[in-house]
Design an enzyme around this catalytic site. Structure first.
Site, PDB file in Angstrom:
ATOM      1  N   PHE A 270      13.650  -3.483   3.488  1.00 16.62           N
ATOM      2  CA  PHE A 270      14.764  -4.109   4.214  1.00 16.62           C
ATOM      3  C   PHE A 270      14.248  -4.906   5.401  1.00 16.62           C
ATOM      4  CE2 PHE A 270      17.401  -3.074   8.067  1.00 16.62           C
ATOM      5  CZ  PHE A 270      18.311  -4.115   7.934  1.00 16.62           C
TER       6      PHE A 270
ATOM      7  N   LYS B 135       0.809  -1.217   0.000  1.00 18.56           N
ATOM      8  CA  LYS B 135       0.000   0.000   0.000  1.00 18.56           C
ATOM      9  C   LYS B 135       0.845   1.270   0.000  1.00 18.56           C
ATOM     10  CE  LYS B 135      -2.066  -1.539   3.698  1.00 18.56           C
ATOM     11  NZ  LYS B 135      -1.590  -2.928   3.705  1.00 18.56           N
TER      12      LYS B 135
ATOM     13  N   ASP C 197      -3.068  -5.428  13.460  1.00 18.01           N
ATOM     14  CA  ASP C 197      -2.304  -6.371  12.650  1.00 18.01           C
ATOM     15  C   ASP C 197      -2.363  -7.777  13.244  1.00 18.01           C
ATOM     16  OD1 ASP C 197      -1.016  -5.704  10.198  1.00 18.01           O
ATOM     17  OD2 ASP C 197       0.876  -6.454  11.016  1.00 18.01           O
ATOM     18  N   ASP C 198      -2.274  -7.876  14.555  1.00 17.84           N
ATOM     19  CA  ASP C 198      -2.343  -9.170  15.231  1.00 17.84           C
ATOM     20  C   ASP C 198      -3.706  -9.816  15.016  1.00 17.84           C
ATOM     21  OD1 ASP C 198       0.189  -8.606  16.100  1.00 17.84           O
ATOM     22  OD2 ASP C 198      -0.347  -8.357  18.208  1.00 17.84           O
TER      23      ASP C 198
ATOM     24  N   PHE D 131      -2.196   0.236  15.734  1.00 16.32           N
ATOM     25  CA  PHE D 131      -2.005  -0.406  14.432  1.00 16.32           C
ATOM     26  C   PHE D 131      -1.544  -1.853  14.592  1.00 16.32           C
ATOM     27  CE2 PHE D 131       0.644  -1.497  10.776  1.00 16.32           C
ATOM     28  CZ  PHE D 131      -0.110  -1.072   9.697  1.00 16.32           C
TER      29      PHE D 131
ATOM     30  N   ARG E   3       3.954 -12.481   0.933  1.00 20.51           N
ATOM     31  CA  ARG E   3       4.004 -11.106   1.426  1.00 20.51           C
ATOM     32  C   ARG E   3       3.466 -10.206   0.329  1.00 20.51           C
ATOM     33  NH1 ARG E   3       4.973  -8.203   6.180  1.00 20.51           N
ATOM     34  NH2 ARG E   3       6.647  -9.652   6.734  1.00 20.51           N
TER      35      ARG E   3
ATOM     36  N   ASP F  45      11.386 -15.572   9.790  1.00 15.60           N
ATOM     37  CA  ASP F  45      10.146 -16.292  10.097  1.00 15.60           C
ATOM     38  C   ASP F  45       9.866 -17.418   9.114  1.00 15.60           C
ATOM     39  OD1 ASP F  45       9.738 -14.622  12.227  1.00 15.60           O
ATOM     40  OD2 ASP F  45       8.260 -13.346  11.222  1.00 15.60           O
TER      41      ASP F  45
ATOM     42  N   ASP G 187      11.140  -9.592  19.776  1.00 13.66           N
ATOM     43  CA  ASP G 187      10.116 -10.445  19.177  1.00 13.66           C
ATOM     44  C   ASP G 187      10.629 -11.870  19.013  1.00 13.66           C
ATOM     45  OD1 ASP G 187       7.696 -11.133  17.991  1.00 13.66           O
ATOM     46  OD2 ASP G 187       8.336 -10.504  16.003  1.00 13.66           O
TER      47      ASP G 187
ATOM     48  N   LYS H 283       9.488  -2.366  17.511  1.00 11.09           N
ATOM     49  CA  LYS H 283       9.525  -3.039  16.210  1.00 11.09           C
ATOM     50  C   LYS H 283       8.645  -2.374  15.161  1.00 11.09           C
ATOM     51  CE  LYS H 283       8.775  -7.437  13.867  1.00 11.09           C
ATOM     52  NZ  LYS H 283       8.406  -8.867  13.962  1.00 11.09           N
TER      53      LYS H 283
ATOM     54  N   ASP I 146      12.708  -9.990   7.903  1.00  8.14           N
ATOM     55  CA  ASP I 146      11.715 -10.613   8.771  1.00  8.14           C
ATOM     56  C   ASP I 146      11.170 -11.895   8.147  1.00  8.14           C
ATOM     57  OD1 ASP I 146      10.029 -10.196  11.280  1.00  8.14           O
ATOM     58  OD2 ASP I 146       8.458 -10.423   9.779  1.00  8.14           O
TER      59      ASP I 146
END
Length: 413
Positions: free
Chosen positions: A161, A120, A303-304, A299, A175, A170, A237, A260, A166
């Site tokens: 980056f 976005k 997201d969670d 935010f 993505r 993970d 995290d 983060k 990330d």
């Protein structure tokens, strides 16, 4: 203000609707007694919250921000921002050619095209819109606007980056609606070096276009500081993802989020625009930072929630917080609300790749009425941040903050 999530816990007494909240933030047996939320039947509210084919993620039907009045990025604004990206790539390829590594030049152009302009682009465009709101109309020359757009693309490069790194850590699969960069054929762990190239290339852009300005050093220092803060948050995290869900706390969650997400997603674009606009008042930066970090917390909780209950076709990614044993808002609140039996389910199933265990955690979230709890959190957080904005006094127009808040309120991706 940063304890917004804690306002949903049983020991808090600051909400305006204590009877309603006692029903929601209690044991699962007590939750079943809830009849209405915001005037609507609770079953209808939860059904709306979990629909994946429609936009009903904010379930209280709160119309304090009418749909038509919510700020969205105009097509013209997005198009103008995108129009600068080829210039960024050209500048960087020309710069890289100076090191006599033509193969790397071609590869880096592909890296940039695949990773940076996707999504976005909220952070980059936020930089431009904030700058436009902070300077007088006579200063909005094409040259100054393009500088703001270059700054916005530097933010998007930093975001890329972080995302590439990330996703490697993970071992994510998708993505922004496409394969993660490290999952693309012939890329693999080369993605680590590609991420480093993107990060450091932004400083080449800063040097080329901003070194003649008084704010140049402040811009560089801000990028370096926020990058370090964000990597500290990533460290928190990752370290907590190796702990049992029983050890997660709201205090730890807040520290992860502040570092983060909130700094680079909200404070960085805004503060860059302030520096470019000529702001010098330290108190104006301090007040802005406080509000923007609150928005970042808001935010991340969104997201969670979307990671678990969002539609991947809308969010652009498949959520893996449960499998990855993330210290998420949902997990923390679930452990705070669960009885002994439910806590054991979380301990046994959370952080496991077994699809059945993942579904059991999601089912437990629903049993604990977390979608409804999130809906209340979303409404209360929005109103509290808006009040805080209206109480600020130094320099930055309130409407500049409200535009950002209204944009993220009730989002679905």
């Amino acid at each position: 203000m940063f304890k917004l999530a804690q306002r949903l816990l049983p020991q808090q007494r600051l909400l305006q609707r204590p009877a309603l909240m006692r029903r929601f933030i209690s044991t699962s047996d007590e939750v079943k007694s809830v009849d209405t939320i915001g005037g609507l039947p609770s079953e209808l509210v939860i059904e709306q919250k979990l629909k994946k084919t429609t936009r009903t993620l904010s379930t209280l039907q709160n119309h304090s921000v009418p749909i038509a009045a919510r700020v969205t990025v105009s097509k013209d604004e997005s198009r103008d921002f995108m129009a600068v990206f080829p210039d960024v790539v050209r500048d960087l390829t020309t710069y890289t050619k100076g090191f006599n590594c033509n193969d790397a030049v071609k590869w880096f152009a592909q890296v940039m095209q695949y990773n940076v302009p996707r999504g976005k682009k909220n952070r980059g465009i936020l930089t431009v819109l904030t700058y436009k709101n902070l300077v007088p109309a006579e200063d909005l020359t094409p040259e100054n606007i393009k500088l703001a757009q270059y700054l916005g693309w530097c933010v998007e490069m930093l975001q890329s980056f972080f995302i590439i790194s990330d996703d490697v850590m993970d071992n994510s699969t998708t993505r922004r609606g496409q394969k993660c960069w490290h999952r693309v054929e012939s890329v693999g762990l080369i993605a680590i070096n590609d991420a480093l190239m993107i990060e450091n290339a932004l400083y080449a852009i800063l040097k080329q276009h901003f070194s003649h300005l008084d704010c140049y050093v402040a811009l560089m220092e801000l990028f370096h500081e926020v990058t370090y803060i964000t990597t500290c948050g990533q460290s928190l995290d990752l370290l907590n993802s190796n702990k049992s869900v029983s050890e997660f706390t709201m205090e730890t969650y807040k520290a992860i989020v502040d570092n983060k997400t909130a700094h680079y997603s909200f404070y960085l674009p805004f503060a860059l625009a302030m520096h470019l606009a000529g702001y010098k008042d330290a108190e104006a930066f301090r007040q802005s930072k406080t509000i923007l970090l609150e928005m970042g917390h808001f935010f991340q909780v969104q997201d969670d929630f979307l990671d678990c209950f969002g539609n991947p076709e809308v969010t652009g990614k498949v959520g893996t917080d449960i499998q990855d044993n993330k210290c998420s808002w949902l997990a923390v609140v679930a452990m705070q609300r669960a009885n002994a039996e439910q806590k054991q389910i979380m301990i046994d199933c959370y952080g496991q790749n077994d699809p059945l265990k993942v579904e059991r955690v999601k089912a437990l979230y629903k049993e604990l009425s977390l979608p409804s709890t999130y809906a209340i959190f979303e409404e209360e957080s929005y109103n509290m941040i808006k009040t805080h904005i209206q109480q600020t006094s130094r320099g930055v127009p309130h409407q500049t903050f409200l535009q950002i808040l209204n944009k993220i309120y009730q989002r679905d991706s």
